[in-house]
Design a protein around this motif. Structure first.
Motif, PDB file in Angstrom:
ATOM      1  N   ALA A  84       0.853  -1.191   0.000  1.00  0.00           N
ATOM      2  CA  ALA A  84       0.000   0.000   0.000  1.00  0.00           C
ATOM      3  C   ALA A  84       0.881   1.231   0.000  1.00  0.00           C
ATOM      4  CB  ALA A  84      -0.909   0.005   1.231  1.00  0.00           C
ATOM      5  N   GLU A  85       0.477   2.236  -0.763  1.00  0.00           N
ATOM      6  CA  GLU A  85       1.221   3.488  -0.796  1.00  0.00           C
ATOM      7  C   GLU A  85       0.240   4.650  -0.875  1.00  0.00           C
ATOM      8  OE1 GLU A  85       5.064   5.546  -3.013  1.00  0.00           O
ATOM      9  OE2 GLU A  85       4.246   3.647  -3.748  1.00  0.00           O
ATOM     10  N   PHE A  86       0.444   5.634  -0.028  1.00  0.00           N
ATOM     11  CA  PHE A  86      -0.439   6.796   0.015  1.00  0.00           C
ATOM     12  C   PHE A  86      -0.024   7.780  -1.071  1.00  0.00           C
ATOM     13  CE2 PHE A  86      -1.731  10.996   1.632  1.00  0.00           C
ATOM     14  CZ  PHE A  86      -3.087  10.751   1.826  1.00  0.00           C
ATOM     15  N   ASP A  87      -0.987   8.151  -1.919  1.00  0.00           N
ATOM     16  CA  ASP A  87      -0.744   9.110  -2.996  1.00  0.00           C
ATOM     17  C   ASP A  87      -1.078  10.509  -2.492  1.00  0.00           C
ATOM     18  OD1 ASP A  87      -1.154  10.806  -5.348  1.00  0.00           O
ATOM     19  OD2 ASP A  87      -1.006   8.970  -6.512  1.00  0.00           O
ATOM     20  N   LYS A  88      -0.085  11.370  -2.448  1.00  0.00           N
ATOM     21  CA  LYS A  88      -0.276  12.719  -1.910  1.00  0.00           C
ATOM     22  C   LYS A  88      -1.148  13.589  -2.805  1.00  0.00           C
ATOM     23  CE  LYS A  88       4.077  12.686   0.652  1.00  0.00           C
ATOM     24  NZ  LYS A  88       5.402  13.319   0.858  1.00  0.00           N
ATOM     25  N   GLU A  89      -1.239  13.232  -4.086  1.00  0.00           N
ATOM     26  CA  GLU A  89      -2.039  14.044  -5.001  1.00  0.00           C
ATOM     27  C   GLU A  89      -3.531  13.781  -4.849  1.00  0.00           C
ATOM     28  OE1 GLU A  89      -0.737  13.774  -9.017  1.00  0.00           O
ATOM     29  OE2 GLU A  89       1.287  14.508  -8.584  1.00  0.00           O
ATOM     30  N   ASP A  90      -3.929  12.506  -4.887  1.00  0.00           N
ATOM     31  CA  ASP A  90      -5.363  12.223  -4.764  1.00  0.00           C
ATOM     32  C   ASP A  90      -5.786  11.872  -3.334  1.00  0.00           C
ATOM     33  OD1 ASP A  90      -4.503   9.621  -4.367  1.00  0.00           O
ATOM     34  OD2 ASP A  90      -5.216   8.876  -6.297  1.00  0.00           O
ATOM     35  N   LYS A  91      -4.800  11.880  -2.414  1.00  0.00           N
ATOM     36  CA  LYS A  91      -5.099  11.628  -0.989  1.00  0.00           C
ATOM     37  C   LYS A  91      -5.738  10.259  -0.771  1.00  0.00           C
ATOM     38  CE  LYS A  91      -3.896  15.925  -0.164  1.00  0.00           C
ATOM     39  NZ  LYS A  91      -2.603  16.267   0.469  1.00  0.00           N
ATOM     40  N   GLU A  92      -5.324   9.297  -1.566  1.00  0.00           N
ATOM     41  CA  GLU A  92      -5.871   7.949  -1.460  1.00  0.00           C
ATOM     42  C   GLU A  92      -4.759   6.939  -1.229  1.00  0.00           C
ATOM     43  OE1 GLU A  92      -8.960   6.813  -1.578  1.00  0.00           O
ATOM     44  OE2 GLU A  92     -10.060   8.642  -2.099  1.00  0.00           O
ATOM     45  N   LEU A  93      -5.126   5.836  -0.582  1.00  0.00           N
ATOM     46  CA  LEU A  93      -4.206   4.729  -0.382  1.00  0.00           C
ATOM     47  C   LEU A  93      -4.381   3.749  -1.538  1.00  0.00           C
ATOM     48  CD1 LEU A  93      -2.161   3.745   1.848  1.00  0.00           C
ATOM     49  CD2 LEU A  93      -3.993   2.236   2.635  1.00  0.00           C
ATOM     50  N   HIS A  94      -3.304   3.468  -2.251  1.00  0.00           N
ATOM     51  CA  HIS A  94      -3.372   2.572  -3.406  1.00  0.00           C
ATOM     52  C   HIS A  94      -2.682   1.243  -3.080  1.00  0.00           C
ATOM     53  CE1 HIS A  94      -4.873   5.619  -6.258  1.00  0.00           C
ATOM     54  NE2 HIS A  94      -4.189   6.462  -5.495  1.00  0.00           N
ATOM     55  N   HIS A  95      -3.356   0.161  -3.424  1.00  0.00           N
ATOM     56  CA  HIS A  95      -2.827  -1.180  -3.164  1.00  0.00           C
ATOM     57  C   HIS A  95      -2.330  -1.805  -4.461  1.00  0.00           C
ATOM     58  CE1 HIS A  95      -4.835  -1.188   0.805  1.00  0.00           C
ATOM     59  NE2 HIS A  95      -5.809  -0.573   0.163  1.00  0.00           N
ATOM     60  N   SER A  96      -1.350  -2.670  -4.340  1.00  0.00           N
ATOM     61  CA  SER A  96      -0.869  -3.447  -5.484  1.00  0.00           C
ATOM     62  C   SER A  96      -0.479  -4.834  -4.999  1.00  0.00           C
ATOM     63  CB  SER A  96       0.316  -2.755  -6.164  1.00  0.00           C
ATOM     64  OG  SER A  96       1.399  -2.609  -5.266  1.00  0.00           O
ATOM     65  N   PHE A  97      -0.261  -5.747  -5.945  1.00  0.00           N
ATOM     66  CA  PHE A  97       0.107  -7.105  -5.554  1.00  0.00           C
ATOM     67  C   PHE A  97       1.244  -7.618  -6.420  1.00  0.00           C
ATOM     68  CE2 PHE A  97      -2.219  -8.312  -9.284  1.00  0.00           C
ATOM     69  CZ  PHE A  97      -1.749  -9.569  -9.641  1.00  0.00           C
ATOM     70  N   ARG A  98       2.004  -8.532  -5.847  1.00  0.00           N
ATOM     71  CA  ARG A  98       2.993  -9.307  -6.588  1.00  0.00           C
ATOM     72  C   ARG A  98       2.814 -10.758  -6.159  1.00  0.00           C
ATOM     73  NH1 ARG A  98       6.238  -4.769  -5.097  1.00  0.00           N
ATOM     74  NH2 ARG A  98       6.759  -3.489  -6.892  1.00  0.00           N
TER      75      ARG A  98
END
Length: 210
Positions: A84-98
């Motif tokens: 998870a990484e917080f995007d400072k531009e849209d103020k949202e937490l974005h998830h990804s997977f590997r």
């Protein structure tokens, strides 16, 4: 009434009924989690509030006894890294997977990766999960948690994978669900167990310190 006259009336009605049934089956059986529900799920996933960046690693190596009881299972070992990484531009937490895994009767390491949506609930409310997908119609996986948060429940139908981290077309394959490859239960592990899934040096350093 003659059969020739009845058929033109009956067939359109039957077709409409079948079409309606098909559309009903296509309705997604999910609802998006509220902000509070999503935050609760994120805390469960990462074993703490995720902050600006967080990782969760889940691993399973299937032993001979398990594989003997599931003779149609194609996967012998699997690793899953959710980040998870917080995007400072849209103020949202974005998830990804590997995702990394080894086949049972095939040599080499295979992997996949993509982004995940926000947490969603099944309509019955008995499970909350992340829906994760691979770009360009590469399929994807669903990721839920066991009730004690110690395991990830991975569901899949089809997901595009690459062998030994080679993104060329010749190395591309798909892991498709079979009789024993639809649901995988992976145990929570130290993040360093998933280090092999990360190629970026800065991210690898961050992973090892989380």
């Amino acid at each position: 009434m003659k059969l020739a006259l009845v058929l033109p009336l009956v067939l359109p009605l039957a077709f409409a009924a079948l079409t309606g049934a098909a559309r009903a089956e296509e309705v997604d059986d999910i609802r998006e989690a509220s902000k509070a529900e999503a935050e609760t799920f994120n805390t469960r996933m990462y074993a703490k509030p995720p902050g600006d960046k967080a990782y969760a690693c889940f691993v399973r190596r299937y032993d001979a006894d398990h594989l003997a009881r599931h003779p149609k299972q194609k996967v012998a070992a699997m690793k899953l890294l959710i980040s998870a990484e917080f995007d400072k531009e849209d103020k949202e937490l974005h998830h990804s997977f590997r995702l990394g895994f080894r086949y049972r009767h095939r040599s080499g390491d295979f992997d996949s990766s993509g982004s995940c949506n926000h947490a969603v609930f099944t309509r019955s409310g008995d499970e909350v999960r992340l829906g994760c997908g691979v770009d360009c119609d590469g399929g994807g996986i669903g990721v839920a948690l066991s009730k004690d948060d110690k395991s990830a429940i991975v569901r899949l139908e089809r997901v595009r994978v690459w062998q030994n981290n080679k993104p060329d077309d010749d190395a591309e394959h798909s892991l498709t669900a079979g009789a024993d490859d639809k649901i995988f239960r992976l145990d929570r592990a130290d993040n360093r167990e998933c280090a092999s899934l990360v190629t970026d040096r800065k991210e690898l350093a961050a992973l090892r310190h989380k």
